[in-house]
Design an enzyme around this catalytic site. Structure first.
Site, PDB file in Angstrom:
ATOM      1  CB  SER A 193     -38.413-108.555 -10.970  1.00 14.59           C
ATOM      2  OG  SER A 193     -38.752-109.428 -12.032  1.00 14.59           O
ATOM      3  CG  HIS A 221     -35.207-107.591  -9.194  1.00 13.07           C
ATOM      4  ND1 HIS A 221     -35.492-106.471  -9.958  1.00 13.07           N
ATOM      5  CD2 HIS A 221     -35.222-108.637 -10.061  1.00 13.07           C
ATOM      6  CE1 HIS A 221     -35.668-106.819 -11.217  1.00 13.07           C
ATOM      7  NE2 HIS A 221     -35.500-108.134 -11.308  1.00 13.07           N
ATOM      8  CE  LYS A 250     -33.184-106.038 -12.807  1.00 10.65           C
ATOM      9  NZ  LYS A 250     -32.248-106.447 -13.887  1.00 10.65           N
TER      10      LYS A 250
END
Length: 408
Positions: A193, A221, A250
């Site tokens: 990330s 991610h 996310k």
């Protein structure tokens, strides 16, 4: 002499003073997200000042946190089932929607089973700790840049080996150095990330087979963003890892975490991981939102394509302006600054002068001297927004004579 309340207060105050002296003290940005306005938000500053800003650092990568189908599902769940789950999964908090979501996650990743957690951090820390405990004498092989949650799950283990980031030669060297008959576990991420780098999953899978290692992949991610159905880099690259860990916090646009893998392994984690056993289960509203988001994600080809386009456009514009953008093959675009005070200064200037919000990233998230802005363009960031960001950064670099060459 016994410590007094003043002694305790002084120690905590000194710890905070050290952070301020190093320029690493973090103030929370008070943001008011507004439905239908992403990536805009109202930022409430000090002294009661507020302004509309363009957010350039959200982990809501696809803007699904405000998607109408997801909001409708969460409203319906709230009306149907109420606010909370009522307990842990082992007591009275095992809701129908939890089981349904786990079944669909397992199928999405091509696994036999899945297990929900309150967050991606808890999923990593609890699952890895339980797996290691259930494999006496196990040797752990951890990428140098693995997330803090993974490190927490491995902490204190005597047979932990850290290999250089994405370095297959170093990984194989370490694998070959231990007892061939000992159990082994390779743990890595797919998208890292802070750097935006992507792991060579097919090659890691091959090494795991060669040396008889179990594999654990953090895809937090990547889920929602890569692969034909958005199941992550493993799906995109046709790589098979034993355990996939993901998050709803996310690209899914909500909150919570999960693991997916073989039935007995998942059941063993369910039965032994304290971070699962003793935690109140996910509110049904969140589970309903995550399930609705999963349904959107599976066919969100246009959103994924637009996000990649905007990430590439931003990267190209920053490079053309001579700004110190770090190389990245993912949707994450890091701009290296170096120096905690300078990094915060750039962030503050963007807020004050360009109505742009991007938080400074400093130690311990990244190494000292590698402080950066972590830019995360979404499909909803327009070309005009990208141009405004690059123009503001270019102007600031020129005015302050900041270095334009990569230093790390």
């Amino acid at each position: 002499m016994p410590w007094t309340p003043a002694d305790y207060d002084a120690r905590f105050a000194a710890a905070l003073a050290d952070l301020r002296k190093d320029g690493r003290y973090r103030d929370f940005a008070v943001l008011e997200r507004q439905r239908g306005e992403f990536p805009y938000a109202i930022m409430h500053g000090p002294n009661g000042r507020s302004k509309k800003v363009t957010v350039w650092c959200s982990n809501d990568y696809l803007g699904l946190g405000q998607h109408p189908e997801i909001l409708e599902a969460m409203h319906a769940a709230l009306d149907a089932w109420g606010a909370g789950s009522g307990g842990t999964r082992n007591i009275s908090g095992n809701c129908w929607i939890h089981t349904k979501l786990e079944q669909e996650l397992a199928a999405w990743h091509g696994k036999e089973a899945a297990l929900l957690f309150g967050s991606g951090y808890t999923a990593n820390a609890a699952a890895l700790a339980a797996m290691i405990r259930l494999l006496p004498g196990c040797h752990i092989f951890s990428d140098q840049k693995n997330h803090a949650s993974m490190i927490a799950g491995m902490r204190g283990h005597p047979n932990k080996h850290v290999f250089a980031h994405n370095d297959l030669n170093d990984l194989e060297r370490l694998l070959a150095s231990v007892d061939a008959n000992a159990p082994k576990l390779i743990a890595c991420e797919s998208v890292y990330s802070m750097d935006g780098t992507i792991a060579p999953l097919r090659e890691i899978e091959a090494l795991a087979k060669k040396y008889g290692a179990l594999t654990y992949l953090d895809e937090v991610h990547a889920v929602g963003l890569y692969g034909q159905t958005g199941a992550g880099i493993a799906e995109r690259d046709s790589a098979t890892f034993d355990v996939i860990e993901g998050t709803f916090g996310k690209a899914f646009g909500v909150a919570g975490g999960y693991i997916a893998g073989p039935k007995d392994l998942i059941d063993a984690v369910r039965s032994h991981a304290g971070g699962f056993i003793f935690t109140t289960s996910m509110p049904p509203t969140l589970a309903a939102g995550a399930l609705a988001s999963l349904h959107v994600i599976k066919s969100a080809h246009d959103l994924r394509a637009r996000q990649q386009r905007q990430a590439n456009r931003l990267r190209e514009k920053l490079t053309a302006a001579g700004l110190p953008v770090m190389p990245s093959a993912s949707h994450i675009v890091p701009l290296l600054i170096g120096g905690a005070r300078c990094c915060k200064g750039v962030s503050d200037w963007l807020y004050e002068n360009a109505a742009i919000y991007v938080q400074p990233i400093n130690y311990p998230t990244v190494a000292v001297g590698e402080e950066r802005l972590r830019l995360t363009p979404s499909p909803l960031h327009t070309d005009v927004m990208i141009d405004e960001l690059v123009e503001a950064l270019d102007y600031l670099w020129a005015q302050q004579h900041l270095p334009r060459q990569m230093v790390a």
